[in-house]
Write an enzyme that holds these catalytic residues in place. Structure first.
Site, PDB file in Angstrom:
ATOM      1  N   CYS A 146      46.714  42.298  35.282  1.00  0.00           N
ATOM      2  CA  CYS A 146      45.899  42.433  36.530  1.00  0.00           C
ATOM      3  C   CYS A 146      45.231  43.763  36.298  1.00  0.00           C
ATOM      4  O   CYS A 146      45.989  44.842  36.448  1.00  0.00           O
ATOM      5  CB  CYS A 146      46.788  42.386  37.861  1.00  0.00           C
ATOM      6  SG  CYS A 146      45.601  42.617  39.301  1.00  0.00           S
TER       7      CYS A 146
ATOM      8  N   CYS B 146      37.590  51.225  46.527  1.00  0.00           N
ATOM      9  CA  CYS B 146      36.645  50.011  46.877  1.00  0.00           C
ATOM     10  C   CYS B 146      36.002  50.246  47.993  1.00  0.00           C
ATOM     11  O   CYS B 146      36.198  50.980  49.076  1.00  0.00           O
ATOM     12  CB  CYS B 146      37.451  48.771  47.067  1.00  0.00           C
ATOM     13  SG  CYS B 146      36.747  47.015  47.194  1.00  0.00           S
TER      14      CYS B 146
ATOM     15  N   CYS C 183      37.853  45.470  53.200  1.00  0.00           N
ATOM     16  CA  CYS C 183      38.329  44.282  53.768  1.00  0.00           C
ATOM     17  C   CYS C 183      39.727  44.636  54.670  1.00  0.00           C
ATOM     18  O   CYS C 183      40.378  45.647  54.100  1.00  0.00           O
ATOM     19  CB  CYS C 183      39.221  43.337  52.663  1.00  0.00           C
ATOM     20  SG  CYS C 183      37.732  42.550  51.858  1.00  0.00           S
TER      21      CYS C 183
ATOM     22  N   CYS D   3      43.467  45.094  53.258  1.00  0.00           N
ATOM     23  CA  CYS D   3      43.614  45.397  51.805  1.00  0.00           C
ATOM     24  C   CYS D   3      44.097  47.053  51.794  1.00  0.00           C
ATOM     25  O   CYS D   3      43.150  47.795  52.385  1.00  0.00           O
ATOM     26  CB  CYS D   3      42.426  45.040  51.044  1.00  0.00           C
ATOM     27  SG  CYS D   3      42.593  45.560  49.119  1.00  0.00           S
TER      28      CYS D   3
ATOM     29  N   GLU E 259      35.924  45.700  43.520  1.00  0.00           N
ATOM     30  CA  GLU E 259      35.304  44.546  43.659  1.00  0.00           C
ATOM     31  C   GLU E 259      34.510  44.295  42.178  1.00  0.00           C
ATOM     32  O   GLU E 259      33.625  45.263  41.956  1.00  0.00           O
ATOM     33  CB  GLU E 259      34.348  44.669  44.914  1.00  0.00           C
ATOM     34  CG  GLU E 259      33.400  43.526  44.746  1.00  0.00           C
ATOM     35  CD  GLU E 259      33.769  42.198  44.423  1.00  0.00           C
ATOM     36  OE1 GLU E 259      34.702  41.660  45.272  1.00  0.00           O
ATOM     37  OE2 GLU E 259      33.120  41.535  43.809  1.00  0.00           O
TER      38      GLU E 259
ATOM     39  N   SER F  43      37.956  38.041  40.267  1.00  0.00           N
ATOM     40  CA  SER F  43      38.033  37.692  41.761  1.00  0.00           C
ATOM     41  C   SER F  43      37.101  38.290  42.317  1.00  0.00           C
ATOM     42  O   SER F  43      37.014  39.635  42.204  1.00  0.00           O
ATOM     43  CB  SER F  43      39.387  37.851  42.031  1.00  0.00           C
ATOM     44  OG  SER F  43      39.778  37.701  43.548  1.00  0.00           O
TER      45      SER F  43
ATOM     46  N   SER G 117      37.873  35.310  47.333  1.00  0.00           N
ATOM     47  CA  SER G 117      38.667  35.614  48.392  1.00  0.00           C
ATOM     48  C   SER G 117      38.060  35.108  49.736  1.00  0.00           C
ATOM     49  O   SER G 117      37.113  35.858  50.503  1.00  0.00           O
ATOM     50  CB  SER G 117      38.786  37.128  48.576  1.00  0.00           C
ATOM     51  OG  SER G 117      39.404  37.720  47.269  1.00  0.00           O
TER      52      SER G 117
ATOM     53  N   ASN H 114      50.815  40.994  51.840  1.00  0.00           N
ATOM     54  CA  ASN H 114      51.937  41.845  51.425  1.00  0.00           C
ATOM     55  C   ASN H 114      51.663  43.127  52.238  1.00  0.00           C
ATOM     56  O   ASN H 114      50.622  43.853  52.148  1.00  0.00           O
ATOM     57  CB  ASN H 114      51.589  42.350  49.801  1.00  0.00           C
ATOM     58  CG  ASN H 114      52.013  41.040  49.236  1.00  0.00           C
ATOM     59  OD1 ASN H 114      52.963  40.733  48.998  1.00  0.00           O
ATOM     60  ND2 ASN H 114      50.854  40.750  48.221  1.00  0.00           N
TER      61      ASN H 114
ATOM     62  N   CYS I 297      49.584  42.128  45.400  1.00  0.00           N
ATOM     63  CA  CYS I 297      48.211  41.889  45.853  1.00  0.00           C
ATOM     64  C   CYS I 297      47.926  42.697  46.915  1.00  0.00           C
ATOM     65  O   CYS I 297      48.745  42.755  47.865  1.00  0.00           O
ATOM     66  CB  CYS I 297      47.879  40.506  46.075  1.00  0.00           C
ATOM     67  SG  CYS I 297      47.855  39.298  45.079  1.00  0.00           S
TER      68      CYS I 297
HETATM   69  N1  SAH Z   1      37.696  42.539  45.251  1.00  0.00           N
HETATM   70  C1  SAH Z   1      38.313  41.495  44.688  1.00  0.00           C
HETATM   71  C2  SAH Z   1      39.764  41.572  44.049  1.00  0.00           C
HETATM   72  C3  SAH Z   1      40.643  42.261  45.096  1.00  0.00           C
HETATM   73  S1  SAH Z   1      42.379  41.954  44.999  1.00  0.00           S
HETATM   74  C4  SAH Z   1      38.333  40.300  45.532  1.00  0.00           C
HETATM   75  O1  SAH Z   1      38.227  40.692  46.943  1.00  0.00           O
HETATM   76  O2  SAH Z   1      38.641  39.263  45.164  1.00  0.00           O
HETATM   77  C5  SAH Z   1      42.840  40.285  44.576  1.00  0.00           C
HETATM   78  C6  SAH Z   1      43.009  39.544  46.025  1.00  0.00           C
HETATM   79  O3  SAH Z   1      44.156  40.058  46.729  1.00  0.00           O
HETATM   80  C7  SAH Z   1      42.261  39.382  46.713  1.00  0.00           C
HETATM   81  O4  SAH Z   1      41.903  37.824  47.223  1.00  0.00           O
HETATM   82  C8  SAH Z   1      42.273  40.130  47.972  1.00  0.00           C
HETATM   83  O5  SAH Z   1      41.720  39.766  49.250  1.00  0.00           O
HETATM   84  C9  SAH Z   1      44.028  39.986  48.201  1.00  0.00           C
HETATM   85  N2  SAH Z   1      44.620  40.852  48.846  1.00  0.00           N
HETATM   86  C10 SAH Z   1      44.120  42.199  49.301  1.00  0.00           C
HETATM   87  N3  SAH Z   1      45.153  42.852  50.351  1.00  0.00           N
HETATM   88  C11 SAH Z   1      45.987  42.230  50.254  1.00  0.00           C
HETATM   89  C12 SAH Z   1      47.384  42.105  51.071  1.00  0.00           C
HETATM   90  N4  SAH Z   1      47.586  43.124  51.669  1.00  0.00           N
HETATM   91  N5  SAH Z   1      48.321  40.928  50.609  1.00  0.00           N
HETATM   92  C13 SAH Z   1      47.814  39.896  50.076  1.00  0.00           C
HETATM   93  N6  SAH Z   1      46.650  39.874  49.274  1.00  0.00           N
HETATM   94  C14 SAH Z   1      45.985  41.022  49.598  1.00  0.00           C
END
Ligand code: SAH
Length: 400
Positions: free
Chosen positions: A104, A111, A115, A118, A170, A201, A223, A334, A377
């Site tokens: 990964c 970022c 979100c 995150c 991202e 992603s 996402s 998470n 994640c």
């Molecule tokens: N910017 C990209 C990659 C992000 S990380 C994106 O948004 O897809 C990969 C995944 O983990 C994304 O789906 C993101 O939304 C998710 N993610 C972010 N924070 C998280 C958390 N605290 N618990 C579980 N998944 C999470």
């Protein structure tokens, strides 16, 4: 300053060779030395000729980010904190499984998308990673894990068989550097990964989903996290710019265009638990064109207790994604300090999954890996020197 050859995709390397009066086939030799054998000493690149070796040693280096810290979780997941200069660090995670190994990797320092659930988003944003820093994560992990010649044998025999751009950042906001890195990952003279084993992603940067489709259609994960604009505007604020309707159309265009020349793999994002089902018959029929089953976009959906995990949300999702060949990957939230969210309970998650599956959708549950080293994640925080004051603004808001 010497140039870093990790930054050069196959075409760039061929151009570089031409520009110094070498034949373009030298680029293939160099790719093999750099990415398959991970040789960083030009003197040892024995088939290049002494003059060229000396010249390269003078003008170039092969330099991945430096390892600042390393941790291994109880389940074997490994995480590296890598220095990318000026106080900034990014994280890379390796997730070993029985029949595959997934790396990964990060695409940005921090970022900018904010979100709300995150941890990376809370760190603020510093800058895009360069191609060398993106591909350098794969180079380094392959070397540290002792992965054999990258394209020897089938990908199942490799230690790193899959790459997911799900680390910090991202990827589609750093489009050019990410795509150059993807070209290196896919090239047979470099890592030789199949398009289906490399996943980008995205939180949903719609115009760049279309660009990726045109320039390098690897596996796509989106996402999603909410079935309505009202909720998604809050959880994934980029939705205000690219609302669900536009996002769904872009996903449909993407699935339509994905190459169908390789056997379908069951490996979307990270580890998925045993619930993967084959395509239900009526849908298999619906999604077959030219006799070939179409590819899927994976929708990631973080399960947030009481926020987006109710039966009505699942039903709305079914309606929303009706025209998109897709599968769902449910991610139990998470936690991280002061997140303000709770993970949905196992019963709630199962009921949600069953509602999706009863409607004929494929819905898998992502197993949480590396949680005890904050490697799961959304837990990657790295070390971000925030240039955008996002973190300060948020903290001011929270203490007001
Ligand atoms: N910017 C990209 C990659 C992000 S990380 C994106 O948004 O897809 C990969 C995944 O983990 C994304 O789906 C993101 O939304 C998710 N993610 C972010 N924070 C998280 C958390 N605290 N618990 C579980 N998944 C999470």
């Amino acid at each position: 300053m010497p140039i870093n050859l990790l930054a050069y995709d196959p075409r760039g390397l061929a151009d570089l060779c031409t520009s110094i009066g070498e034949k373009p086939f030298r680029a293939r030799q160099l790719l093999r030395w750099i990415h398959q054998l991970r040789e960083s000493d030009f003197a040892r690149m024995t088939d290049l000729g002494t003059a060229l070796r000396a010249r390269l040693a003078h003008m170039a280096v092969i330099q991945p980010p430096a390892v600042m810290a390393e941790s291994t979780a109880s389940d074997g997941t490994r995480k590296w904190l890598l220095s990318v200069g000026t106080g900034n660090g990014i994280e890379t995670v390796f997730i070993p499984e029985v029949s595959r190994g997934t790396l990964c990797i990060s695409s940005q320092v921090g970022c900018a998308l904010e979100c709300s659930f995150c941890s990376t988003g809370r760190q603020g944003f510093n800058r895009n990673l360069t191609t060398a820093e993106i591909v350098g994560q794969l180079w380094l992990a392959s070397k540290l894990l002792g992965d054999g010649r990258a394209n020897a044998g089938s990908s199942r025999e490799r230690i790193i068989s899959n790459v997911v751009m799900m680390g910090m950042g991202e990827p589609l906001a750093n489009f050019d550097n990410v795509v150059s890195a993807l070209y290196i990952m896919l090239d047979d003279h470099a890592y030789g990964l199949s398009r289906r084993r490399v996943t980008v992603s995205t939180a949903g940067i719609v115009p760049n989903i279309d660009r990726l489709r045109a320039e390098c259609p690897v596996a796509l994960a989106v996402s999603l996290h909410a079935p309505s604009d009202e909720l998604r505007d809050v959880l994934v604020p980029i939705n205000r710019k690219y609302p669900l309707r536009d996002l769904m159309e872009a996903c449909r265009r993407y699935a339509d265009a994905m190459p169908r020349d390789e056997p379908a793999a069951d490996d979307g994002a990270e580890e998925e638990a045993a619930t993967t089902r084959s395509i239900p018959a009526p849908l298999a029929h619906k999604w077959k064109r030219d006799g070939a089953p179409r590819d899927f976009v994976t929708f990631e959906y973080v399960m947030l207790d009481g926020i987006n995990d109710r039966a009505e949300h699942a039903r709305q999702l079914v309606a929303l994604t009706r025209d998109v060949p897709c599968k769902f990957n449910l991610i139990p939230f998470n936690p991280f300090p002061n997140s303000g969210y709770r993970r949905s309970g196992p019963k709630q998650i199962r009921a949600f999954q069953e509602t999706l599956m009863a409607a004929g959708l494929i819905a898998t549950l992502r197993k949480t890996r590396g949680e005890d080293i904050d490697g799961a994640c959304g837990q990657l925080a790295g070390q971000v020197v925030d240039r955008t004051r996002r973190r300060l603004r948020r903290e001011a808001r929270e203490s007001a």
